[in-house]
Design an enzyme around this catalytic site. Structure first.
Site, PDB file in Angstrom:
ATOM      1  N   ASP A 130       0.843  -1.194   0.000  1.00 41.82           N
ATOM      2  CA  ASP A 130       0.000   0.000   0.000  1.00 41.82           C
ATOM      3  C   ASP A 130       0.880   1.247   0.000  1.00 41.82           C
ATOM      4  O   ASP A 130       1.898   1.301   0.678  1.00 41.82           O
ATOM      5  CB  ASP A 130      -0.917  -0.004   1.232  1.00 41.82           C
ATOM      6  CG  ASP A 130      -2.075   0.970   1.094  1.00 41.82           C
ATOM      7  OD1 ASP A 130      -3.218   0.515   0.962  1.00 41.82           O
ATOM      8  OD2 ASP A 130      -1.821   2.208   1.103  1.00 41.82           O
ATOM      9  N   ILE A 131       0.472   2.250  -0.775  1.00 38.19           N
ATOM     10  CA  ILE A 131       1.276   3.474  -0.904  1.00 38.19           C
ATOM     11  C   ILE A 131       1.260   4.296   0.389  1.00 38.19           C
ATOM     12  O   ILE A 131       2.165   5.082   0.645  1.00 38.19           O
ATOM     13  CB  ILE A 131       0.767   4.303  -2.112  1.00 38.19           C
ATOM     14  CG1 ILE A 131       1.859   5.187  -2.664  1.00 38.19           C
ATOM     15  CG2 ILE A 131      -0.489   5.081  -1.785  1.00 38.19           C
ATOM     16  CD1 ILE A 131       1.552   5.754  -4.046  1.00 38.19           C
ATOM     17  N   ASN A 179     -13.051  -3.209   2.187  1.00 37.75           N
ATOM     18  CA  ASN A 179     -14.087  -2.188   2.303  1.00 37.75           C
ATOM     19  C   ASN A 179     -15.024  -2.251   1.101  1.00 37.75           C
ATOM     20  O   ASN A 179     -14.569  -2.270  -0.039  1.00 37.75           O
ATOM     21  CB  ASN A 179     -13.449  -0.798   2.381  1.00 37.75           C
ATOM     22  CG  ASN A 179     -12.641  -0.612   3.652  1.00 37.75           C
ATOM     23  OD1 ASN A 179     -13.116  -0.945   4.735  1.00 37.75           O
ATOM     24  ND2 ASN A 179     -11.422  -0.118   3.524  1.00 37.75           N
ATOM     25  N   HIS A 227     -10.406  -5.403  -3.490  1.00 34.56           N
ATOM     26  CA  HIS A 227      -9.072  -5.714  -2.958  1.00 34.56           C
ATOM     27  C   HIS A 227      -9.209  -6.061  -1.488  1.00 34.56           C
ATOM     28  O   HIS A 227     -10.154  -5.635  -0.824  1.00 34.56           O
ATOM     29  CB  HIS A 227      -8.104  -4.536  -3.123  1.00 34.56           C
ATOM     30  CG  HIS A 227      -8.630  -3.242  -2.587  1.00 34.56           C
ATOM     31  ND1 HIS A 227      -9.562  -2.491  -3.265  1.00 34.56           N
ATOM     32  CD2 HIS A 227      -8.378  -2.568  -1.424  1.00 34.56           C
ATOM     33  CE1 HIS A 227      -9.842  -1.401  -2.561  1.00 34.56           C
ATOM     34  NE2 HIS A 227      -9.147  -1.432  -1.429  1.00 34.56           N
TER      35      HIS A 227
END
Ligand code: 5GP
Length: 118
Positions: A33-34, A91, A104
């Protein structure tokens, strides 16, 4: 909600945007994750046009679902969180604050994560 193939994860799967790849097979691509929210925070993105978990579980074939969830497990093993423990989050929709409309799963770990919600 219809699938938008211009979303950021679709672009990452197509190689149009770089990522820090952890694992890849025919079913999924996993990358860091960024904006990590734990010492280890990896996203596992299926290679298919699915908006969210809800969409995925209605449209994906049984074979694809098994392949995808197996890729999540392989990713968790590769990033070394199995022994210490990890949390999987996905989510769906506005109340969950889903920000990228491509299904995802987040794999979070690397420290005690505390309660499910803050
Ligand atoms: P969501 O809110 O949809 O459950 O999670 C989307 C996640 O994607 C966020 O944790 C966000 O930091 C991550 N993200 C958004 N854009 C990018 C990107 O361009 N590259 C990577 N590696 N992660 C991204």
């Amino acid at each position: 909600m219809s699938y938008d193939n211009q979303n950021i994860f679709a672009k990452i799967i197509r190689g149009e945007i770089p990522c820090k790849r952890v694992y890849e097979d025919e079913f999924a691509l996993a990358f860091h994750d960024i904006q990590p929210e734990a010492p280890t925070h990896v996203l596992v993105v299926p290679k298919g046009d699915f908006v969210s978990f809800d969409d995925f579980t209605q449209k994906a074939s049984s074979e694809f679902m098994v392949g995808y969830f197996s890729a999540v497990q392989k990713t968790a093993a590769l990033i070394g969180v199995v022994e210490g423990g990890y949390r999987i989050i996905s989510n769906h929709g506005a109340d969950a604050s889903q920000s990228v409309p491509h299904f995802h799963m987040h794999i979070l770990g690397g420290k005690p994560l505390g309660k499910l919600l803050p």
